[in-house]
Design a protein around this motif. Structure first.
Motif, PDB file in Angstrom:
ATOM      1  N   ALA A 557      47.292  53.273  40.702  1.00 21.14           N
ATOM      2  CA  ALA A 557      47.922  52.647  39.541  1.00 21.14           C
ATOM      3  C   ALA A 557      47.888  51.125  39.650  1.00 21.14           C
ATOM      4  O   ALA A 557      47.644  50.425  38.654  1.00 21.14           O
ATOM      5  CB  ALA A 557      49.365  53.135  39.414  1.00 21.14           C
ATOM      6  N   LEU A 558      48.128  50.585  40.838  1.00 19.49           N
ATOM      7  CA  LEU A 558      48.083  49.139  41.026  1.00 19.49           C
ATOM      8  C   LEU A 558      46.689  48.592  40.746  1.00 19.49           C
ATOM      9  O   LEU A 558      46.529  47.526  40.136  1.00 19.49           O
ATOM     10  CB  LEU A 558      48.520  48.782  42.448  1.00 19.49           C
ATOM     11  N   THR A 559      45.662  49.308  41.188  1.00 20.72           N
ATOM     12  CA  THR A 559      44.281  48.879  40.953  1.00 20.72           C
ATOM     13  C   THR A 559      43.996  48.750  39.473  1.00 20.72           C
ATOM     14  O   THR A 559      43.411  47.759  39.007  1.00 20.72           O
ATOM     15  CB  THR A 559      43.302  49.878  41.588  1.00 20.72           C
ATOM     16  N   GLU A 560      44.425  49.740  38.713  1.00 17.66           N
ATOM     17  CA  GLU A 560      44.183  49.707  37.272  1.00 17.66           C
ATOM     18  C   GLU A 560      44.979  48.588  36.607  1.00 17.66           C
ATOM     19  O   GLU A 560      44.445  47.851  35.764  1.00 17.66           O
ATOM     20  CB  GLU A 560      44.556  51.060  36.658  1.00 17.66           C
ATOM     21  N   ALA A 561      46.241  48.443  36.981  1.00 19.31           N
ATOM     22  CA  ALA A 561      47.059  47.395  36.385  1.00 19.31           C
ATOM     23  C   ALA A 561      46.499  46.013  36.702  1.00 19.31           C
ATOM     24  O   ALA A 561      46.449  45.128  35.832  1.00 19.31           O
ATOM     25  CB  ALA A 561      48.494  47.512  36.902  1.00 19.31           C
ATOM     26  N   ASP A 562      46.069  45.812  37.931  1.00 16.93           N
ATOM     27  CA  ASP A 562      45.501  44.530  38.352  1.00 16.93           C
ATOM     28  C   ASP A 562      44.256  44.202  37.540  1.00 16.93           C
ATOM     29  O   ASP A 562      44.087  43.080  37.034  1.00 16.93           O
ATOM     30  CB  ASP A 562      45.181  44.593  39.844  1.00 16.93           C
ATOM     31  N   ALA A 563      43.365  45.173  37.390  1.00 11.21           N
ATOM     32  CA  ALA A 563      42.118  44.933  36.657  1.00 11.21           C
ATOM     33  C   ALA A 563      42.390  44.663  35.185  1.00 11.21           C
ATOM     34  O   ALA A 563      41.802  43.756  34.588  1.00 11.21           O
ATOM     35  CB  ALA A 563      41.189  46.132  36.819  1.00 11.21           C
ATOM     36  N   LEU A 564      43.292  45.438  34.580  1.00 13.46           N
ATOM     37  CA  LEU A 564      43.611  45.239  33.164  1.00 13.46           C
ATOM     38  C   LEU A 564      44.237  43.871  32.928  1.00 13.46           C
ATOM     39  O   LEU A 564      44.021  43.252  31.883  1.00 13.46           O
ATOM     40  CB  LEU A 564      44.562  46.337  32.679  1.00 13.46           C
ATOM     41  N   ALA A 565      45.014  43.389  33.895  1.00 17.37           N
ATOM     42  CA  ALA A 565      45.659  42.091  33.750  1.00 17.37           C
ATOM     43  C   ALA A 565      44.726  40.934  34.073  1.00 17.37           C
ATOM     44  O   ALA A 565      45.050  39.778  33.776  1.00 17.37           O
ATOM     45  CB  ALA A 565      46.892  42.021  34.657  1.00 17.37           C
ATOM     46  N   THR A 566      43.595  41.211  34.691  1.00 14.09           N
ATOM     47  CA  THR A 566      42.654  40.148  35.065  1.00 14.09           C
ATOM     48  C   THR A 566      41.909  39.628  33.854  1.00 14.09           C
ATOM     49  O   THR A 566      41.841  38.426  33.602  1.00 14.09           O
ATOM     50  CB  THR A 566      41.666  40.668  36.124  1.00 14.09           C
ATOM     51  N   GLY A 567      41.322  40.535  33.081  1.00 13.77           N
ATOM     52  CA  GLY A 567      40.558  40.123  31.918  1.00 13.77           C
ATOM     53  C   GLY A 567      39.656  41.247  31.473  1.00 13.77           C
ATOM     54  O   GLY A 567      39.483  42.249  32.182  1.00 13.77           O
TER      55      GLY A 567
END
Length: 834
Positions: A557-567
């Protein structure tokens, strides 16, 4: 009555009228000396330049006005010049005011004697000739004119004319403010949408972007209306820092520019006495954030005042005596109520006795989707300075922080309000190093601190997928906290996250989980997109690092949230599928299941196997094209996160070719010649039948422009490239030369090629990081072929303008390369790319 005359720039090749001397040598020379002098600087230099210009223009008016026998005129500075602030390349905003009794021809001649010397010096000029009545009429018709008159300043001539104009300008503005302030707000919002937010841009416009000098000027106009006033704390200092940066930019470039371009940031930083461009950007972002926060608070107050004024007198009379001065208060949490659309402290609240109140108020405001009132934040800020939270935090404080982080998009404005008043760094001292820290990777949309908050926002939509939402949200807030320290930010972040988690009051087990998530927050995405998922060593390494299925669940879940928040370039349904496939394999390994029971993203599909069989049977390449658009993954959306639109990815191109030397560079070169951009690719070596091994290349491509080529044309060119009748390197070189002639040079870091040790037991992994460019994959393939290694599989990934590719290679004997040989191959590839 003389007609109003207004222009915004001098005529091409403007020169002084024949009967007017050229600009006197005194002013140009004095101006040059002032700008070249290292002292004064900042506000002192701007004021000195304004005074110097005042004296020069006043002399022109006195000399030519007297010569023409004119009276009843005044020269007035408006706008920025009216405020006495002149940057080196600022334009001059001038108004020639007259009482209407002068002869039109004489007045026009006087105007020429004023404007032409300015143009002769190469200075930009905004000018007009008006009577006071005409000036008021123009102000009523044009908001920008009205705002400029609020800064009117007398330069020369009849001072009574200027004083009367200033008086009427302010009176008109205060009378019309209820109607004109919404218009001004709309202009500010439209400009923000067009120019972006200064505090997050790598090349910000210091004047036009949100939080820039235009917004600071708008706040002055709001204050002049007497309807509302901006928070004063730090506002003037922030505006001064932006003006100083613009001065340095003008002197560095020699141009009237407000955009802080990348190639000029180091020079501007040096001119301002700063360490480097990052220090310059960070200070610029801090200033913009101060102005943006003041604008948010001010416009919110303007809206409140205007709504109150819009009540009909009769309704106000009915309400008087019952609710007048009281307002409707609705409880939100202990010590927190809603009043007039804001979260405020209750009358009985005592922040000096309740250190958790600030977090309780913030969480309640975010959960209710309300702004947190400025006076409430400031009361809490004063209280936390004298009575901080105990360390470790009490359970309620930790729970309120998690509640705040889990409020979705409403978290952001509340968090920014707390940060603007210095509360966040008081609660979390390690936050200071990431606050307003720029990220020069173009994939990133936000500064480090805003990215961390955005990741928590994205994670809030994924909390139903995990067993411990609190650990997910805190890890999201801390995952990049190490970027304020030297070295690998994941390694540094692990130590910081462990300290912060203990400070928040998590027990030892939970602290270890948070630290592990921060340490390995890039593990899944990097492994899924750059490693061979069919290699048992890949799955084993991830399983060993993660340690448990519950930690894996949180890390996913953290991986997905991080990527979505990156750009937008950092996540897609394809990437999500790769990560999900890896997670499934790792979960099976952690559960003790055999690897063969888990089907991975790297295994061939039925269609791929069919193409491989056909290629082996015919002895030639077989192609298949599939146009598609990716739908967003379910996990990417939630109640607080708007679902992204479908992501167009062009086509999936499958190529099966009997194994032979040069397949990879030939196929990559053909795609480049057909102007197909490779977004992702995988290469597998299959042995489906007795006809020999077959290379299977799975590409995700999109046409740069125009329509996609036909599969038959691609196949024909691939055959020619393989038999040598199509000189791919020569064709690509010719195209690159043509492209270079019509394109500006893009400064990019040099390519880096490394050996990823320990990534596989059966092959050597060569990792390439470079600027994405035409034919890049072709050049890499040729370099590997020249080095005499066999590519067993490849995993190509493009993030914005950056390519990150991993190649699993073996020697001629089919075994991994020795360390020495592997580093020789990496060096050879790097030389080829340079």
């Amino acid at each position: 009555m003389t007609e109003s005359v207004e222009e915004t720039a001098g005529p091409a090749g403007a020169r002084s009228p024949g009967n007017t001397p050229a600009p006197e040598g005194g002013y140009p020379a004095a101006r040059l000396r002032l700008l070249q002098d290292e002292a004064p600087t900042g506000p002192d230099r701007r004021a000195a330049l304004a005074r110097l210009t005042d004296d020069w223009l006043a002399g022109l008016l006195a000399r030519h006005g007297a010569a023409a026998g004119l009276s009843g005129t005044a020269l007035v500075a408006v706008g920025g010049y009216g405020r006495g602030e002149l940057s080196p390349r600022s334009d001059l905003d001038l108004l020639l005011l007259h009482d209407g009794r002068a002869d039109a021809g004489a007045l026009a001649t006087l105007a020429d004697h004023l404007w032409y010397p300015v143009w002769d010096l190469g200075l930009a000029l905004d000018h007009s000739v008006r009577t006071p009545a005409e000036a008021r009429k123009a102000a009523r018709e044009d908001l920008k004119v009205q705002l400029g008159l609020l800064d009117a300043r007398h330069l020369a001539g009849d001072p009574d004319l200027t004083a009367a104009l200033r008086t009427t300008a302010y009176a008109d503005w205060r009378e019309s403010a209820p109607k004109r302030l919404p218009e001004l707000h709309d202009l500010c919002q439209e400009r923000a949408e067009r120019q972006g937010e200064l505090q997050y841009l790598l090349e910000p416009d210091l004047k036009e972007a949100r939080g820039g000098l235009r917004d600071a000027t708008a706040l002055r106009a709001v204050a002049a209306s007497w309807l509302a006033d901006a928070p004063r704390g730090g506002l003037e200092a922030a505006r001064t820092r932006l003006l100083d940066a613009r001065d340095a930019l003008h002197l560095t470039t020699g141009r009237a520019t407000d955009r802080l371009s990348l190639q000029e940031q180091d020079q501007v930083a040096t001119a301002l006495g700063m360490l480097d461009a990052d220090a310059l950007l960070r200070q610029t972002y801090e200033s913009a954030r101060t102005i943006s926060y003041a604008a948010d608070v001010t416009w919110r107050e303007v809206g409140r005042v205007l709504r109150a004024r819009s009540l009909k007198p009769m309704l106000r009379g009915l309400l008087h005596g019952r609710t007048a001065g009281k307002g409707e208060r609705s409880p939100l949490a202990e010590g927190v109520v809603e009043l007039d659309g804001e979260a405020v402290l209750a009358r009985t609240a005592r922040p000096e006795r309740d250190p958790v109140l600030v977090l309780r108020a913030a969480a309640a405001a975010a959960q209710a989707g309300l702004p947190l009132a400025t006076h409430a934040i400031r009361r809490c800020a004063t209280a936390t300075a004298t009575k901080p939270l105990p360390v470790p935090w009490p359970a309620e404080a930790r729970e309120q922080l998690v509640t705040l982080l889990g409020a979705g998009t409403h978290t952001v404005p509340v968090w920014e309000a707390l940060e603007a008043e210095g509360i966040i760094t008081r609660l979390l001292p390690d936050w200071e190093r990431v606050r307003c820290r720029p990220q020069r990777n173009p994939v990133h949309t936000w500064t480090v601190d805003r990215h961390l908050v955005e990741t928590a926002v994205r994670a809030s939509a994924l909390t139903r997928r995990v067993h411990r939402p609190d650990l997910l949200l805190v890890a999201a807030l801390l995952h990049d906290i190490g970027k304020g320290w030297p070295g690998d930010h994941s390694v540094a972040g692990e130590t910081i996250a462990r300290d912060v988690a203990a400070r928040l009051g998590f027990d030892a087990r939970d602290t270890t989980v948070i630290a592990t998530l921060v340490r390995h927050h890039l593990l899944l995405i990097e492994t899924a997109t750059r490693r061979d998922l069919d290699d048992p060593a890949t799955v084993g390494a991830v399983a060993e690092a993660v340690g448990s299925t519950r930690t894996l669940e949180l890390l996913h879940a953290l991986t997905e949230a991080d990527a979505l928040a990156t750009g937008p370039a950092a996540w897609s349904a394809w990437r999500g599928g790769l990560v999900a496939g890896l997670v499934k394999r790792v979960a099976a390994r952690l559960a003790g299941e055999p690897d063969t029971e888990v089907r991975g993203a790297g295994e061939p599909t039925a269609e791929q196997e069919r193409l491989a069989i056909e290629a082996g049977r015919t002895g030639g390449p077989v192609l298949a094209l599939h146009a598609r658009a990716e739908a967003p993954t379910d996990a990417a959306t939630g109640p607080e996160t708007p679902a992204p639109a479908q992501e167009p990815v062009g086509v999936e191109l499958l190529i099966a070719v009997p194994d032979q030397p040069g397949v990879l560079p030939a196929a990559a070169g053909v795609l480049a010649l057909h102007r197909l951009t490779v977004r992702a690719a995988d290469l597998l070596l299959l042995d489906p039948i007795d006809d020999g091994p077959v290379l299977l290349l799975s590409w995700r491509v999109a046409a740069e422009y125009g329509s996609l080529p036909q599969a038959d044309r691609l196949r024909a060119d691939l055959l020619r490239a393989l038999d040598g009748s199509l000189d791919v390197p020569a064709r690509l070189a010719e195209r690159e030369r043509a492209y270079a002639r019509r394109s500006r040079v893009v400064l990019a870091p040099p390519p880096r090629v490394t050996v990823a040790g320990g990534s596989s037991d059966t092959a050597t992994v060569i990792e390439v990081r470079a600027q994405d460019a035409h034919g890049l994959l072709h050049r890499i393939g040729r370099a590997l072929e020249t080095a005499g290694v066999a590519v067993r599989s490849a995993h190509i990934s493009t993030l914005g303008a950056n390519a990150v590719d991993a190649f699993y290679v073996t020697g001629e004997d089919g075994a991994p390369l020795t360390d020495a040989a592997a580093h020789e191959v990496a060096a050879a590839v790097e030389r080829a790319l340079q």
